[in-house]
Design a protein around this motif. Sequence first.
Motif, PDB file in Angstrom:
ATOM      1  N   TYR A 202      12.416  -5.518   2.414  1.00 13.86           N
ATOM      2  CA  TYR A 202      14.046  -6.410   2.642  1.00 13.86           C
ATOM      3  C   TYR A 202      13.365  -7.507   2.062  1.00 13.86           C
ATOM      4  CZ  TYR A 202      18.354  -3.910   4.374  1.00 13.86           C
ATOM      5  OH  TYR A 202      18.895  -2.352   4.228  1.00 13.86           O
ATOM      6  N   TYR A 205      12.522  -7.457  -1.583  1.00 11.37           N
ATOM      7  CA  TYR A 205      13.767  -6.173  -2.262  1.00 11.37           C
ATOM      8  C   TYR A 205      14.745  -7.542  -2.469  1.00 11.37           C
ATOM      9  CZ  TYR A 205      18.085  -3.639  -2.777  1.00 11.37           C
ATOM     10  OH  TYR A 205      19.431  -2.711  -2.230  1.00 11.37           O
ATOM     11  N   GLU A 206      14.759  -9.011  -1.606  1.00 12.40           N
ATOM     12  CA  GLU A 206      15.873  -9.617  -1.782  1.00 12.40           C
ATOM     13  C   GLU A 206      14.817 -10.283  -2.986  1.00 12.40           C
ATOM     14  OE1 GLU A 206      17.713 -10.435   2.149  1.00 12.40           O
ATOM     15  OE2 GLU A 206      18.545  -8.616   2.398  1.00 12.40           O
ATOM     16  N   CYS A 259      15.357   0.298   4.227  1.00 15.22           N
ATOM     17  CA  CYS A 259      15.594  -0.668   2.980  1.00 15.22           C
ATOM     18  C   CYS A 259      16.345   0.109   1.628  1.00 15.22           C
ATOM     19  CB  CYS A 259      14.324  -1.629   3.128  1.00 15.22           C
ATOM     20  SG  CYS A 259      14.929  -2.342   1.392  1.00 15.22           S
ATOM     21  N   LEU A 261      14.752  -0.419  -1.615  1.00 14.23           N
ATOM     22  CA  LEU A 261      13.797  -0.765  -2.361  1.00 14.23           C
ATOM     23  C   LEU A 261      12.436   0.407  -1.383  1.00 14.23           C
ATOM     24  CD1 LEU A 261      12.125  -2.244  -4.745  1.00 14.23           C
ATOM     25  CD2 LEU A 261      11.372  -3.052  -2.454  1.00 14.23           C
ATOM     26  N   LYS A 264      13.865   4.383  -2.289  1.00  9.43           N
ATOM     27  CA  LYS A 264      13.596   4.030  -4.207  1.00  9.43           C
ATOM     28  C   LYS A 264      11.621   4.853  -4.446  1.00  9.43           C
ATOM     29  CE  LYS A 264      15.484   1.597  -7.085  1.00  9.43           C
ATOM     30  NZ  LYS A 264      16.282   0.423  -8.514  1.00  9.43           N
TER      31      LYS A 264
END
Length: 283
Positions: A202, A205-206, A259, A261, A264
């Motif tokens: 995360y 990702y953020e 998460c 990501l 993905k």
Amino acid sequence: MEIKKIMVIGAGQMGSGIAQVSAMAGLDVVLNDIKDEFVSRGLGVIEKNLSRDVSKGRLDEAGKEAILKRFKPSTSLQDATDVDIVVEAAIENMEIKAKIFRELDEIAPEHAILASNTSSLPITEIAAVTKRPEKVIGMHFMNPVPVMKLVEIIRGLATSDDTFNKVKELSERMNKVPVEVNDAPGFVSNRVLIPMINEAVYCVYEGIATPEAVDQVMKLGMNHPMGPLALADLIGLDTCLYIMEVLHDGLGDSKYRPCPLLRKYVAAGWLGRKSGRGFYVYE
Ligand code: CAA
């Protein structure tokens, strides 16, 4: 009865490590996988590890040869007819594990313990497909198995004290430190570790920090031997995602949501070291 012969199912990263420490503890080892080439690859990794022990002076050539002689390659569960214990380290899929345990229950001798190295699936549910739930137990090794001291021993609802004590003793013979936990999603190791890894994902990702920065913070700030994202690459991002899903489904709390990501990367086939790319790129 003393445990003398083990079958390890799965010759991958975890299974070959479990087979190695078993043979080093003096057990005869049936190393089983679905294809000859998988078994050969696992044996190759073991041989390489033992050769490194020889070059570091921790083992002599005769010792290495004696250890290698204890292995019997196998591609059939029928080879479990004379083992004292089976440790299953196949893929993390309940249907596949249930099929293996159902078959093993028919093939393995009555006294044999059936253990699973599952990282998060319920031992009680695996045990329920057999007619010997008192002899079914979780024996969760850590990666890399030859190096890591812990074996998390998970008692299913019906696991007997006798089974627990035998597995505890066997773990000590393997030069490991057994720790007892009850059956719950992710047990203790992955209930704590994988949400930490998910939180690290995360952070990337953020846009809070790069993977390198996240790992440096945890290495230098918390004295972790490797950062959570490098560790995720070692474990396998598909495995990390799978465990987060087990925690999310089993505990029903949104704090365990994987998460996006991580999803993905797995969808892209970026699975970490084993695929050559995860949060880092491997040559
Ligand atoms: N197999 C055998 N031995 C290995 C190995 C492997 N795959 N990887 C490393 N080693 C050995 C090396 O040979 C070396 O031994 P010597 O120094 O005695 O020769 C020793 O381990 C240290 O290795 P390195 O010097 O290469 O590197 P390092 O000091 O950074 O250690 C590490 C590597 C042991 C992996 C260390 O970084 C570490 O402990 N990382 C954390 C690992 C961890 O957290 N594992 C748990 C994962 S979670 C899990 O497994 C459960 C699950 O269900 C997901």
